[in-house]
Design a protein around this motif. Structure first.
Motif, PDB file in Angstrom:
ATOM      1  N   GLU A  11       1.171 -10.470   4.531  1.00  8.56           N
ATOM      2  CA  GLU A  11       2.279  -9.646   4.987  1.00  8.56           C
ATOM      3  C   GLU A  11       2.138  -8.308   4.280  1.00  8.56           C
ATOM      4  O   GLU A  11       1.988  -8.268   3.057  1.00  8.56           O
ATOM      5  N   ALA A  12       2.149  -7.192   5.017  1.00  8.66           N
ATOM      6  CA  ALA A  12       1.858  -5.887   4.432  1.00  8.66           C
ATOM      7  C   ALA A  12       3.083  -4.978   4.469  1.00  8.66           C
ATOM      8  O   ALA A  12       3.821  -4.940   5.451  1.00  8.66           O
ATOM      9  N   TYR A  13       3.255  -4.237   3.378  1.00 10.67           N
ATOM     10  CA  TYR A  13       4.333  -3.259   3.240  1.00 10.67           C
ATOM     11  C   TYR A  13       3.694  -1.927   2.877  1.00 10.67           C
ATOM     12  O   TYR A  13       3.069  -1.801   1.823  1.00 10.67           O
ATOM     13  N   LEU A  14       3.844  -0.922   3.749  1.00 11.15           N
ATOM     14  CA  LEU A  14       3.180   0.359   3.599  1.00 11.15           C
ATOM     15  C   LEU A  14       4.214   1.462   3.425  1.00 11.15           C
ATOM     16  O   LEU A  14       5.205   1.509   4.156  1.00 11.15           O
ATOM     17  N   CYS A  15       3.958   2.373   2.484  1.00 13.75           N
ATOM     18  CA  CYS A  15       4.875   3.488   2.282  1.00 13.75           C
ATOM     19  C   CYS A  15       4.095   4.728   1.883  1.00 13.75           C
ATOM     20  O   CYS A  15       3.387   4.728   0.861  1.00 13.75           O
ATOM     21  N   GLY A  16       4.196   5.772   2.704  1.00 11.72           N
ATOM     22  CA  GLY A  16       3.467   7.005   2.429  1.00 11.72           C
ATOM     23  C   GLY A  16       3.463   7.897   3.648  1.00 11.72           C
ATOM     24  O   GLY A  16       4.345   7.801   4.506  1.00 11.72           O
ATOM     25  N   ARG A  53       7.847   5.702   6.294  1.00 11.14           N
ATOM     26  CA  ARG A  53       7.122   6.975   6.199  1.00 11.14           C
ATOM     27  C   ARG A  53       7.773   7.905   5.204  1.00 11.14           C
ATOM     28  O   ARG A  53       8.975   8.100   5.236  1.00 11.14           O
ATOM     29  N   PHE A  54       6.963   8.469   4.323  1.00  7.14           N
ATOM     30  CA  PHE A  54       7.387   9.539   3.429  1.00  7.14           C
ATOM     31  C   PHE A  54       6.678  10.803   3.887  1.00  7.14           C
ATOM     32  O   PHE A  54       5.491  10.783   4.192  1.00  7.14           O
ATOM     33  N   SER A  55       7.368  11.923   3.909  1.00  6.66           N
ATOM     34  CA  SER A  55       6.730  13.192   4.285  1.00  6.66           C
ATOM     35  C   SER A  55       5.900  13.725   3.135  1.00  6.66           C
ATOM     36  O   SER A  55       6.047  13.302   2.001  1.00  6.66           O
ATOM     37  N   VAL A  82       0.855  -1.182   0.000  1.00  2.00           N
ATOM     38  CA  VAL A  82       0.000   0.000   0.000  1.00  2.00           C
ATOM     39  C   VAL A  82       0.891   1.231   0.000  1.00  2.00           C
ATOM     40  O   VAL A  82       1.729   1.405   0.896  1.00  2.00           O
ATOM     41  N   GLY A  83       0.720   2.086  -1.011  1.00  3.40           N
ATOM     42  CA  GLY A  83       1.551   3.278  -1.112  1.00  3.40           C
ATOM     43  C   GLY A  83       0.772   4.473  -1.605  1.00  3.40           C
ATOM     44  O   GLY A  83      -0.265   4.328  -2.259  1.00  3.40           O
ATOM     45  N   THR A  84       1.283   5.648  -1.287  1.00  2.00           N
ATOM     46  CA  THR A  84       0.706   6.886  -1.791  1.00  2.00           C
ATOM     47  C   THR A  84       1.806   7.717  -2.434  1.00  2.00           C
ATOM     48  O   THR A  84       2.938   7.762  -1.935  1.00  2.00           O
ATOM     49  N   GLY A  85       1.474   8.374  -3.569  1.00  2.00           N
ATOM     50  CA  GLY A  85       2.427   9.241  -4.243  1.00  2.00           C
ATOM     51  C   GLY A  85       3.717   8.540  -4.582  1.00  2.00           C
ATOM     52  O   GLY A  85       3.732   7.410  -5.090  1.00  2.00           O
ATOM     53  N   SER A  86       4.852   9.195  -4.266  1.00  3.36           N
ATOM     54  CA  SER A  86       6.159   8.609  -4.569  1.00  3.36           C
ATOM     55  C   SER A  86       6.505   7.453  -3.646  1.00  3.36           C
ATOM     56  O   SER A  86       7.548   6.811  -3.807  1.00  3.36           O
ATOM     57  N   ILE A 114       0.055 -11.286  -4.779  1.00  2.00           N
ATOM     58  CA  ILE A 114       0.693  -9.993  -4.528  1.00  2.00           C
ATOM     59  C   ILE A 114      -0.302  -8.926  -4.960  1.00  2.00           C
ATOM     60  O   ILE A 114      -0.699  -8.869  -6.124  1.00  2.00           O
ATOM     61  N   ARG A 115      -0.708  -8.078  -4.027  1.00  2.00           N
ATOM     62  CA  ARG A 115      -1.708  -7.055  -4.329  1.00  2.00           C
ATOM     63  C   ARG A 115      -1.147  -5.681  -3.979  1.00  2.00           C
ATOM     64  O   ARG A 115      -0.584  -5.491  -2.899  1.00  2.00           O
ATOM     65  N   LEU A 116      -1.321  -4.721  -4.900  1.00  2.00           N
ATOM     66  CA  LEU A 116      -0.831  -3.364  -4.708  1.00  2.00           C
ATOM     67  C   LEU A 116      -1.987  -2.378  -4.712  1.00  2.00           C
ATOM     68  O   LEU A 116      -2.778  -2.343  -5.657  1.00  2.00           O
ATOM     69  N   HIS A 117      -2.089  -1.587  -3.652  1.00  2.00           N
ATOM     70  CA  HIS A 117      -3.007  -0.450  -3.576  1.00  2.00           C
ATOM     71  C   HIS A 117      -2.148   0.813  -3.654  1.00  2.00           C
ATOM     72  O   HIS A 117      -1.335   1.071  -2.758  1.00  2.00           O
ATOM     73  N   TRP A 118      -2.352   1.626  -4.707  1.00  3.39           N
ATOM     74  CA  TRP A 118      -1.527   2.818  -4.903  1.00  3.39           C
ATOM     75  C   TRP A 118      -2.424   4.034  -5.052  1.00  3.39           C
ATOM     76  O   TRP A 118      -3.296   4.065  -5.920  1.00  3.39           O
ATOM     77  N   GLY A 119      -2.223   5.022  -4.197  1.00  5.12           N
ATOM     78  CA  GLY A 119      -3.061   6.212  -4.197  1.00  5.12           C
ATOM     79  C   GLY A 119      -2.359   7.442  -4.727  1.00  5.12           C
ATOM     80  O   GLY A 119      -1.213   7.738  -4.368  1.00  5.12           O
TER      81      GLY A 119
END
Length: 250
Positions: A217-222, A248-250, A125-129, A151-156
């Motif tokens: 198993e979850a990998y989150l970036c945003g 975490r991305f700012s 799960v990710g947002t933006g960059s 493998i599932r990707l949620h991208w916002g």
């Protein structure tokens, strides 16, 4: 892998989307000429004569060792962005890396292939960059590790004009039936057929009611808000908190 200083030069630079918000930067290694890293790691770039540095996730995959690719969100227009936007082909850049522990562990992956007998699944799960390290991890799993489990990707993103790499992800879905992309826009135009809102809204509405998250198993970036809300949603749906990793991305 201990971080090292690398001398690199700009080999390629171009925008990835209509809005010219996301800039791809390709740095060719000069000395040392090879880099070893794990998908999901980042590098630190020297962006001023004073020695200021900025961190950027590696967009390329570990099988490419002679160069590194970065994808930069130029909208903040900060020190690092200004440096990379002004950089000319052939100019040198000092890189420190690889850095970070936001990776899919190889030892656990191999162990669980036997112990879980295929039950392990991957949610990104990710947002933006925040997509940058996630895409590297997904490509590595599918193409290099030959992962066959879901493998599932949620991208916002905000707008349709912000979207990039869509053709690449669509080809991945055609080539690898175990991979699914859910593209989410928070401000879509009328007629948008895919999910809209925030990524956690779409997870809550379209995925979690139909999916037991045990074994995922979850990998989150945003941003922090997305990460905290998504973690709570996943745990409430059966996910083990120790199997939720984030950057975490700012």
């Amino acid at each position: 892998m201990k971080p090292r200083l690398f001398k690199t030069k700009l080999a390629e630079k171009y925008f990835l989307n209509e809005s010219e918000k996301f800039l791809l930067v390709r740095l060719e290694l000069i000395e040392p000429r090879k880099i070893e890293f794990e998908a999901g790691q980042y590098v630190s770039i020297k962006v001023s004569d004073r020695g200021d540095r900025r961190a950027y996730s590696i967009a390329s995959t570990p099988d490419i060792s002679h160069a590194i690719e970065l994808v930069i969100d130029v909208s903040p227009n900060g020190l690092g962005t200004s440096f990379l936007k002004a950089l000319k082909l052939g100019e040198e850049v000092e890189v420190l890396g690889p850095l970070g522990r936001f990776v899919v562990p190889k030892d656990i992956s191999e162990m669980e292939k036997d112990s879980l007998k295929g039950e392990r699944k991957f949610l990104f799960v990710g947002t933006g960059s925040g997509i940058v390290p996630l895409r590297s991890m997904i490509l590595d799993l599918l193409q290099n590790r030959e992962e066959t489990r879901p493998i599932r990707l949620h991208w916002g993103l905000r707008f349709e004009e912000d979207v990039f790499w869509l053709d690449n992800f669509q080809r991945l879905m055609e080539e690898f039936p175990n991979f699914i992309l859910d593209l989410v826009l928070s401000r879509p135009k009328e007629g948008w057929r895919m999910c809209w809102g925030h990524v956690q809204d779409c997870l809550r509405r379209d995925v979690l009611p139909n999916e037991d998250m045990r074994g995922w198993e979850a990998y989150l970036c945003g941003n922090q808000e997305m990460i905290e809300e998504t973690k709570k949603l996943l745990v409430s749906s059966g996910a083990d908190e120790s199997s939720i990793y984030f950057e975490r991305f700012s």
